[in-house]
Design an enzyme around this catalytic site. Structure first.
Site, PDB file in Angstrom:
ATOM      1  N   LYS A 122      26.416  -3.559  -1.517  1.00  0.00           N
ATOM      2  CA  LYS A 122      27.889  -3.532  -1.617  1.00  0.00           C
ATOM      3  C   LYS A 122      28.508  -2.824  -0.418  1.00  0.00           C
ATOM      4  O   LYS A 122      29.696  -2.566  -0.387  1.00  0.00           O
ATOM      5  CB  LYS A 122      28.307  -2.796  -2.898  1.00  0.00           C
ATOM      6  CG  LYS A 122      27.761  -3.388  -4.167  1.00  0.00           C
ATOM      7  CD  LYS A 122      28.139  -2.479  -5.344  1.00  0.00           C
ATOM      8  CE  LYS A 122      27.197  -2.672  -6.507  1.00  0.00           C
ATOM      9  NZ  LYS A 122      27.257  -1.534  -7.438  1.00  0.00           N
ATOM     10  N   ARG A 147      11.134   3.823   3.024  1.00  0.00           N
ATOM     11  CA  ARG A 147      10.805   2.863   4.096  1.00  0.00           C
ATOM     12  C   ARG A 147      12.066   2.075   4.384  1.00  0.00           C
ATOM     13  O   ARG A 147      12.798   1.702   3.461  1.00  0.00           O
ATOM     14  CB  ARG A 147       9.690   1.918   3.662  1.00  0.00           C
ATOM     15  CG  ARG A 147       9.510   0.780   4.666  1.00  0.00           C
ATOM     16  CD  ARG A 147       8.307  -0.061   4.391  1.00  0.00           C
ATOM     17  NE  ARG A 147       7.090   0.640   4.765  1.00  0.00           N
ATOM     18  CZ  ARG A 147       5.893   0.053   4.785  1.00  0.00           C
ATOM     19  NH1 ARG A 147       5.761  -1.205   4.430  1.00  0.00           N
ATOM     20  NH2 ARG A 147       4.828   0.747   5.137  1.00  0.00           N
ATOM     21  N   ARG A 178       0.801  -1.229   0.000  1.00  0.00           N
ATOM     22  CA  ARG A 178       0.000   0.000   0.000  1.00  0.00           C
ATOM     23  C   ARG A 178       0.836   1.282   0.000  1.00  0.00           C
ATOM     24  O   ARG A 178       0.560   2.199  -0.772  1.00  0.00           O
ATOM     25  CB  ARG A 178      -0.920   0.048   1.232  1.00  0.00           C
ATOM     26  CG  ARG A 178      -2.177  -0.747   1.093  1.00  0.00           C
ATOM     27  CD  ARG A 178      -2.574  -1.290   2.430  1.00  0.00           C
ATOM     28  NE  ARG A 178      -1.615  -2.312   2.798  1.00  0.00           N
ATOM     29  CZ  ARG A 178      -1.739  -3.590   2.430  1.00  0.00           C
ATOM     30  NH1 ARG A 178      -2.789  -3.973   1.777  1.00  0.00           N
ATOM     31  NH2 ARG A 178      -0.812  -4.489   2.731  1.00  0.00           N
ATOM     32  N   THR A 179       1.808   1.356   0.890  1.00  0.00           N
ATOM     33  CA  THR A 179       2.524   2.634   1.042  1.00  0.00           C
ATOM     34  C   THR A 179       3.252   2.991  -0.251  1.00  0.00           C
ATOM     35  O   THR A 179       3.103   4.099  -0.776  1.00  0.00           O
ATOM     36  CB  THR A 179       3.509   2.552   2.233  1.00  0.00           C
ATOM     37  OG1 THR A 179       2.786   2.077   3.357  1.00  0.00           O
ATOM     38  CG2 THR A 179       4.105   3.907   2.551  1.00  0.00           C
ATOM     39  N   HIS A 220       5.159   5.707  11.442  1.00  0.00           N
ATOM     40  CA  HIS A 220       4.608   5.576  10.088  1.00  0.00           C
ATOM     41  C   HIS A 220       3.675   6.779   9.892  1.00  0.00           C
ATOM     42  O   HIS A 220       2.451   6.646   9.840  1.00  0.00           O
ATOM     43  CB  HIS A 220       3.843   4.252   9.982  1.00  0.00           C
ATOM     44  CG  HIS A 220       3.547   3.796   8.587  1.00  0.00           C
ATOM     45  ND1 HIS A 220       3.723   4.595   7.474  1.00  0.00           N
ATOM     46  CD2 HIS A 220       3.064   2.614   8.128  1.00  0.00           C
ATOM     47  CE1 HIS A 220       3.367   3.903   6.399  1.00  0.00           C
ATOM     48  NE2 HIS A 220       2.965   2.702   6.767  1.00  0.00           N
TER      49      HIS A 220
HETATM   50  N1   CP Z   1      -0.242  -0.104   5.847  1.00  0.00           N
HETATM   51  C1   CP Z   1       0.947  -0.349   5.271  1.00  0.00           C
HETATM   52  O1   CP Z   1       1.971   0.275   5.610  1.00  0.00           O
HETATM   53  O2   CP Z   1       0.906  -1.301   4.303  1.00  0.00           O
HETATM   54  P1   CP Z   1       2.147  -1.776   3.433  1.00  0.00           P
HETATM   55  O3   CP Z   1       3.112  -2.459   4.384  1.00  0.00           O
HETATM   56  O4   CP Z   1       1.581  -2.708   2.407  1.00  0.00           O
HETATM   57  O5   CP Z   1       2.792  -0.564   2.836  1.00  0.00           O
END
Ligand code: CP
Length: 306
Positions: free
Chosen positions: A84, A105, A55-56, A133
């Site tokens: 590396k 991320r 999703r993110t 998050h």
């Molecule tokens: N909610 C969320 O962060 O989903 P993903 O891990 O799929 O990005």
């Protein structure tokens, strides 16, 4: 005057004020109602995912493209020069020289903050380990506002892994600015961290700890479900825990008609599929709202006025 998020890093939800959050929600609302295909024209966003995501990553990439921007990046840090031995600091320094903003991320807590110290362009945290998050929180706030018509004074239950769940940490901190009342429901081993409970106490936010969802169901406006992670328990203990924290149709008895269930997803088996068809289920619309909330954030970070 430039909007308050212009050219800013977004690393933790605590970097944002209540009015910043309201601005993102209002902008997301507007972009959902009136799509804009030019807000990111001539902007290039780097999407750097060192950890798995559905999703993110995809909602950020959709957001950029639907606003007329361009995207570069990777979905797997294992295919980059990190393999590396390149440091995150060096990688981000370079990636920032190619782009107007970096969305990242990373599995390590604090990685996004570190990256922001070496980036010449804004860094947006798409999740760092079990820490924060913030963009999930912005889409959660947008979804809560969309379903309840307000953010202030709501009764919100958090269920599941409250210890390692970065989404619950960020959302509890954000909603504490809106004087919400919290109900924490988790296995003892996965309780909300002490530092967060202390932070809430200092702010005078009311919260209580419970063993089951049923005991608080009639009071709730929002039920925020998360996954209890199998790997944190032995097999027998997990089965016992998981059964206690599964949302079934019967668990919803007594819920207010307006009560909505949110979940950052992915779901494993903590929400019975039959619940999806009830008017309480809002987790799929919530995931869709990720595009509008992230469009709003990117538009504000990359434009003086929106
Ligand atoms: N909610 C969320 O962060 O989903 P993903 O891990 O799929 O990005």
């Amino acid at each position: 005057m430039a909007n308050p998020l212009y050219n800013k890093h977004v690393i933790s939800i605590s970097d944002l004020t209540r009015s910043d959050m309201e601005l993102v929600v209002a902008t997301a609302q507007r972009l959902k109602a009136e799509p804009d295909t030019r807000l990111l024209k001539d902007k290039l966003v780097a999407s750097c995912f060192f950890e798995a995501s559905t999703r993110t990553r995809l909602s950020f990439e959709t957001a950029v493209q639907r606003l007329g921007g361009n995207i570069i990046g990777f979905a797997d840090g294992g295919n980059t020069s990190a393999k590396k031995g390149e440091t995150l600091a060096d990688s981000i320094n370079i990636i920032g020289s190619y782009s107007d903003a970096v969305v990242m991320r990373h599995p390590k807590e604090g990685a996004a903050r570190l990256a922001s110290e070496f980036s010449r362009v804004p860094v947006i945290n798409g999740g760092d380990g079990s820490n924060q998050h913030p963009t999930q929180t912005l889409l959660d706030l947008f979804s809560i506002h969309e379903t309840q018509g307000k953010l202030d004074g709501l009764n919100v239950a958090f269920v599941g892994d409250l210890k390692y769940g970065r989404t619950v940490h960020s959302l509890a901190q954000a909603l504490s600015l809106f004087n919400c009342r919290f109900f924490f429901i988790s296995p003892e081993a996965l309780a909300m961290p002490d530092y967060l409970c202390e932070e809430l106490e200092e702010k005078g936010i009311q919260f209580s700890v419970h063993e089951t969802m049923e005991e608080v169901m009639p009071e709730l406006d929002i039920l925020y479900m998360t996954r209890v992670q199998k790997e944190r328990f032995d097999e027998t203990e997990y089965k016992h825990m998981a059964a206690k924290f599964v949302l079934e149709l019967a668990t919803l008895e007594g819920a207010k008609p307006s009560m909505k269930i949110l979940h950052p997803l992915p779901r494993v088996d903590e929400i019975e599929v039959a619940v999806d068809k009830t008017p309480h289920a809002y987790y799929f619309q919530q995931a869709e709202n990720g595009v509008y909330a992230r469009q709003a954030l990117l538009a504000l970070v990359l434009n003086e006025t929106v």
